[in-house]
Design a protein around this motif. Structure first.
Motif, PDB file in Angstrom:
ATOM      1  N   ALA A  24     -10.364  23.573 -27.674  1.00  0.00           N
ATOM      2  CA  ALA A  24      -9.069  23.596 -27.003  1.00  0.00           C
ATOM      3  C   ALA A  24      -8.580  22.158 -26.895  1.00  0.00           C
ATOM      4  O   ALA A  24      -9.359  21.212 -27.033  1.00  0.00           O
ATOM      5  CB  ALA A  24      -9.178  24.217 -25.620  1.00  0.00           C
ATOM      6  N   GLY A  25      -7.320  22.011 -26.629  1.00  0.00           N
ATOM      7  CA  GLY A  25      -6.781  20.665 -26.478  1.00  0.00           C
ATOM      8  C   GLY A  25      -6.813  19.917 -27.793  1.00  0.00           C
ATOM      9  O   GLY A  25      -6.504  20.454 -28.845  1.00  0.00           O
ATOM     10  N   VAL A  26      -7.236  18.679 -27.753  1.00  0.00           N
ATOM     11  CA  VAL A  26      -7.268  17.817 -28.931  1.00  0.00           C
ATOM     12  C   VAL A  26      -8.622  17.984 -29.628  1.00  0.00           C
ATOM     13  O   VAL A  26      -9.438  17.068 -29.700  1.00  0.00           O
ATOM     14  CB  VAL A  26      -7.028  16.338 -28.533  1.00  0.00           C
ATOM     15  N   ASP A  84     -11.260  19.322 -28.696  1.00  0.00           N
ATOM     16  CA  ASP A  84     -12.446  19.236 -27.848  1.00  0.00           C
ATOM     17  C   ASP A  84     -13.083  20.615 -27.739  1.00  0.00           C
ATOM     18  O   ASP A  84     -12.398  21.624 -27.679  1.00  0.00           O
ATOM     19  CB  ASP A  84     -12.086  18.752 -26.436  1.00  0.00           C
ATOM     20  N   TYR A 133     -15.588  23.298 -25.606  1.00  0.00           N
ATOM     21  CA  TYR A 133     -15.784  23.526 -24.174  1.00  0.00           C
ATOM     22  C   TYR A 133     -16.841  24.595 -23.922  1.00  0.00           C
ATOM     23  O   TYR A 133     -17.088  25.465 -24.745  1.00  0.00           O
ATOM     24  CB  TYR A 133     -14.482  23.900 -23.467  1.00  0.00           C
ATOM     25  N   TYR A 147     -15.324  20.119 -20.998  1.00  0.00           N
ATOM     26  CA  TYR A 147     -15.045  19.678 -22.368  1.00  0.00           C
ATOM     27  C   TYR A 147     -16.016  18.606 -22.835  1.00  0.00           C
ATOM     28  O   TYR A 147     -16.517  17.809 -22.047  1.00  0.00           O
ATOM     29  CB  TYR A 147     -13.617  19.136 -22.459  1.00  0.00           C
TER      30      TYR A 147
END
Length: 90
Positions: A25-27, A29, A31, A46
């Protein structure tokens, strides 16, 4: 990656869970998902890879349950001695 889910169990029941399926998720990353009874519910932790996110999640569980597991200096036996880690089969 094969999904994994562990639960931390005391005499009172399930105290915490952690799971990871290699999701990102995100850049980009990765989790792990952590829940600790009375503290957090399905919190994403993360990391730069699945191992780091899982390790950081276990560290969060360790921190949040420390006083319940270690207890006071004069307690015998140590409350955490009866805690165990179990693999959850889904």
């Amino acid at each position: 990656m094969k999904p994994i889910k562990l639960q931390v169990v005391s005499d009172r029941g399930v105290e915490a869970t952690i799971s990871s399926d290699g999701s990102q998720a995100g850049v980009e990353d990765y989790y792990a998902v952590v829940s600790v009874e009375g503290f957090v519910e399905e919190k994403r932790v993360y990391g730069i890879d699945p191992i780091q996110s899982f390790s950081l999640g276990l560290g969060l569980i360790e921190q949040l349950t420390e006083t319940m597991r270690i207890g006071a200096d004069d307690e015998e036996p140590v409350p955490g001695a009866s805690w165990r880690i179990e693999v959850v089969e889904e």
